[in-house]
Motif scaffolding. Structure first.
Motif, PDB file in Angstrom:
ATOM      1  N   SER A   1       1.197  -1.544  -0.172  1.00  0.00           N
ATOM      2  CA  SER A   1      -0.471  -0.011  -0.093  1.00  0.00           C
ATOM      3  C   SER A   1       0.772   1.445   0.168  1.00  0.00           C
ATOM      4  CB  SER A   1      -0.334   0.093   1.273  1.00  0.00           C
ATOM      5  OG  SER A   1      -0.082   0.313   2.190  1.00  0.00           O
TER       6      SER A   1
ATOM      7  N   ASP B   1       0.807   4.417  -2.435  1.00  0.00           N
ATOM      8  CA  ASP B   1       1.482   5.824  -2.620  1.00  0.00           C
ATOM      9  C   ASP B   1       1.848   6.626  -3.027  1.00  0.00           C
ATOM     10  OD1 ASP B   1      -1.543   5.768  -1.129  1.00  0.00           O
ATOM     11  OD2 ASP B   1      -0.750   5.559   0.919  1.00  0.00           O
TER      12      ASP B   1
ATOM     13  N   ASN C   1      -6.352   4.419  -7.218  1.00  0.00           N
ATOM     14  CA  ASN C   1      -7.536   3.420  -7.192  1.00  0.00           C
ATOM     15  C   ASN C   1      -7.986   2.074  -7.504  1.00  0.00           C
ATOM     16  OD1 ASN C   1      -9.122   5.407  -4.908  1.00  0.00           O
ATOM     17  ND2 ASN C   1      -9.165   6.698  -6.600  1.00  0.00           N
TER      18      ASN C   1
ATOM     19  N   TYR D   1      -4.907  -0.160  -5.924  1.00  0.00           N
ATOM     20  CA  TYR D   1      -5.332  -0.338  -4.533  1.00  0.00           C
ATOM     21  C   TYR D   1      -6.833  -1.921  -4.814  1.00  0.00           C
ATOM     22  CZ  TYR D   1      -3.505   2.444  -0.591  1.00  0.00           C
ATOM     23  OH  TYR D   1      -2.593   2.615   0.424  1.00  0.00           O
ATOM     24  N   LYS D   2      -7.131  -0.908  -5.854  1.00  0.00           N
ATOM     25  CA  LYS D   2      -8.548  -2.262  -5.518  1.00  0.00           C
ATOM     26  C   LYS D   2      -7.673  -3.717  -5.780  1.00  0.00           C
ATOM     27  CE  LYS D   2     -12.083  -3.360  -8.963  1.00  0.00           C
ATOM     28  NZ  LYS D   2     -12.090  -4.570  -9.831  1.00  0.00           N
TER      29      LYS D   2
ATOM     30  N   GLU E   1     -11.770  -1.530   5.195  1.00  0.00           N
ATOM     31  CA  GLU E   1     -10.896  -0.519   4.578  1.00  0.00           C
ATOM     32  C   GLU E   1     -11.365  -0.699   2.757  1.00  0.00           C
ATOM     33  OE1 GLU E   1      -8.163   2.124   3.098  1.00  0.00           O
ATOM     34  OE2 GLU E   1      -8.369   1.446   5.604  1.00  0.00           O
ATOM     35  N   ALA E   2     -11.660  -1.813   2.367  1.00  0.00           N
ATOM     36  CA  ALA E   2     -12.680  -1.957   0.907  1.00  0.00           C
ATOM     37  C   ALA E   2     -13.986  -0.619   1.010  1.00  0.00           C
ATOM     38  CB  ALA E   2     -12.348  -2.970   0.633  1.00  0.00           C
TER      39      ALA E   2
ATOM     40  N   ARG F   1     -14.533   2.425   3.127  1.00  0.00           N
ATOM     41  CA  ARG F   1     -14.215   3.057   3.155  1.00  0.00           C
ATOM     42  C   ARG F   1     -13.884   3.677   2.236  1.00  0.00           C
ATOM     43  NH1 ARG F   1      -9.829   4.984   7.446  1.00  0.00           N
ATOM     44  NH2 ARG F   1      -8.712   3.323   6.809  1.00  0.00           N
ATOM     45  N   ARG F   2     -13.383   2.684   1.323  1.00  0.00           N
ATOM     46  CA  ARG F   2     -12.542   3.278  -0.172  1.00  0.00           C
ATOM     47  C   ARG F   2     -12.969   3.786  -1.231  1.00  0.00           C
ATOM     48  NH1 ARG F   2      -7.289   3.773  -0.906  1.00  0.00           N
ATOM     49  NH2 ARG F   2      -7.052   4.611  -3.014  1.00  0.00           N
TER      50      ARG F   2
ATOM     51  N   ILE G   1     -14.475   7.149  -2.452  1.00  0.00           N
ATOM     52  CA  ILE G   1     -14.382   7.523  -3.863  1.00  0.00           C
ATOM     53  C   ILE G   1     -15.266   8.150  -4.405  1.00  0.00           C
ATOM     54  CG2 ILE G   1     -14.324   6.270  -5.986  1.00  0.00           C
ATOM     55  CD1 ILE G   1     -11.831   4.164  -4.662  1.00  0.00           C
TER      56      ILE G   1
ATOM     57  N   TYR H   1     -14.079   0.475  -7.818  1.00  0.00           N
ATOM     58  CA  TYR H   1     -14.546  -0.201  -6.454  1.00  0.00           C
ATOM     59  C   TYR H   1     -14.383  -1.603  -6.159  1.00  0.00           C
ATOM     60  CZ  TYR H   1     -18.803   3.063  -6.311  1.00  0.00           C
ATOM     61  OH  TYR H   1     -19.374   4.406  -6.265  1.00  0.00           O
TER      62      TYR H   1
ATOM     63  N   GLU I   1     -14.098  11.750   7.808  1.00  0.00           N
ATOM     64  CA  GLU I   1     -13.058  11.375   7.442  1.00  0.00           C
ATOM     65  C   GLU I   1     -12.073  11.284   9.178  1.00  0.00           C
ATOM     66  OE1 GLU I   1      -8.169  11.902   5.947  1.00  0.00           O
ATOM     67  OE2 GLU I   1      -8.843  13.838   7.061  1.00  0.00           O
TER      68      GLU I   1
END
Length: 349
Positions: free
Chosen positions: A101, A105, A181, A184-185, A213-214, A216-217, A221, A239, A289
């Motif tokens: 992760s 970033d 994104n 991350y997915k 975490e998924a 929240r994303r 998004i 997603y 947040e």
């Protein structure tokens, strides 16, 4: 019982170590002392009496918030790398997954900087050391996602996640965010599968953490896509396909047109309904947040209730990251003499 015995043979020392590290996380009494500090030197003095010890001892005056931030990160990285260097499989792979992760970033930071013509030498020090990889400095030569993959990412652990991002379009801020994104997915789905295969308490703790975490994303998004060029179909592709929202909640989020509709989706899920309550355009102190961070802290604390599982390593890192955010928030308030919101940190214990 055998699995528990073998767990201790291979990983018992490191689990004991990380639980010891957790014992050094700042308590509420420490925060009460920190918010009373008048200067950053006072802050440094108080932190010396905690597990942070003399981590700022060699820093010349005047102390700055940036220096504190760098030293906090340095200390956390040293602890994590100690755990990684002494780990055996499959814990070693689990800890590697955690670093992916940070790699994502770092890639986003460097591409965004390059898009804005910032020199790579200025960007590298801002990247997170846990997500560093050899090819990072070559990122500036890429002008399309396809070049980025072929020149930089093909030899990194992120290569399989990047397949869905490859195109000949120029890299601009919109595309960079889509790449981030999409990576991350794929990463969350892969990490989730890995943890599920581990079974037992590790699967129980980590699948819950990664599902949050998924989710929240997915919420973030959706909210961030309002007023942009991103279509509903493109948004839905970003997603992660896991979590409490999958699949019904995600299909409702994909159709949402504004914040109120996102909130209406959250109402179907007790834990998320609570997070959205009292948050909005005219909200008080807490942002959405902040609410997500508070919920994450609760989840991460609960992970330590179970033994013989890898979730404690992930949870410890997340709790320490929150602690670092708290210290930096207080340090910023002290440095800027803006004490009105100094108490707006997220308590951990």
């Amino acid at each position: 019982m055998m699995s528990e015995i073998s767990f201790n043979v291979d990983h018992g020392y490191l689990e004991g170590l990380v639980r010891g590290f957790k014992g050094g996380i700042l308590k509420q009494s420490d925060y009460l002392n920190l918010v009373q500090c008048e200067t950053l030197e006072d802050l440094k003095l108080h932190l010396q009496s905690t597990d942070y010890g003399n981590f700022l001892a060699n820093e010349p005056s005047p102390l700055t918030v940036n220096v504190i931030d760098e030293r906090l990160r340095e200390k956390l990285v040293i602890e994590f790398q100690h755990l990684r260097n002494h780990s055996l499989e499959p814990l070693a792979s689990f800890l590697d997954y955690i670093t992916y992760s940070y790699m994502i970033d770092n890639i986003t930071l460097l591409i965004t900087g390059t898009v804005h013509q910032r020199p790579i030498s200025e960007l590298i020090p801002k990247s997170h050391p846990l997500g560093s990889f050899e090819q990072m400095e070559a990122i500036h030569i890429a002008s399309t996602p396809a070049e980025l993959y072929n020149a930089v990412l093909v030899d990194t652990p992120l290569a399989p996640y990047f397949i869905d991002c490859i195109s000949e379009q120029d890299l601009n801020e919109m595309n960079v965010e889509i790449i981030r994104n999409t990576l991350y997915k794929a990463y969350l789905e892969d990490f989730y599968s890995f943890c599920k295969e581990m079974g037992g308490a590790t699967a129980e703790v980590m699948c819950e953490a990664l599902a949050f975490e998924a989710d929240r994303r997915a919420f973030v998004i959706t909210i961030n896509s309002f007023g942009t060029e991103l279509t509903k179909d493109d948004r839905a592709k970003l997603y992660p396909r896991l979590g409490k929202l999958y699949p019904d909640g995600l299909s409702m989020l994909a159709r949402a047109d504004d914040y109120e509709q996102v909130r209406a989706v959250a109402d179907y899920y007790a834990e998320y309904k609570e997070l959205f309550e009292g948050v909005g355009i005219n909200a008080g102190e807490k942002t959405l947040e902040d609410r997500f961070f508070e919920y994450e802290v609760r989840l991460m604390r609960n992970a330590f209730m179970q033994q013989f599982q890898y979730g404690v390593f992930y949870s410890y890192l997340k709790l320490k990251e929150q602690e670092c955010r708290n210290i930096i928030w207080i340090a910023e308030c002290v440095a800027q003499r803006h004490r009105a919101k100094i108490d707006s940190y997220i308590p951990i214990f």
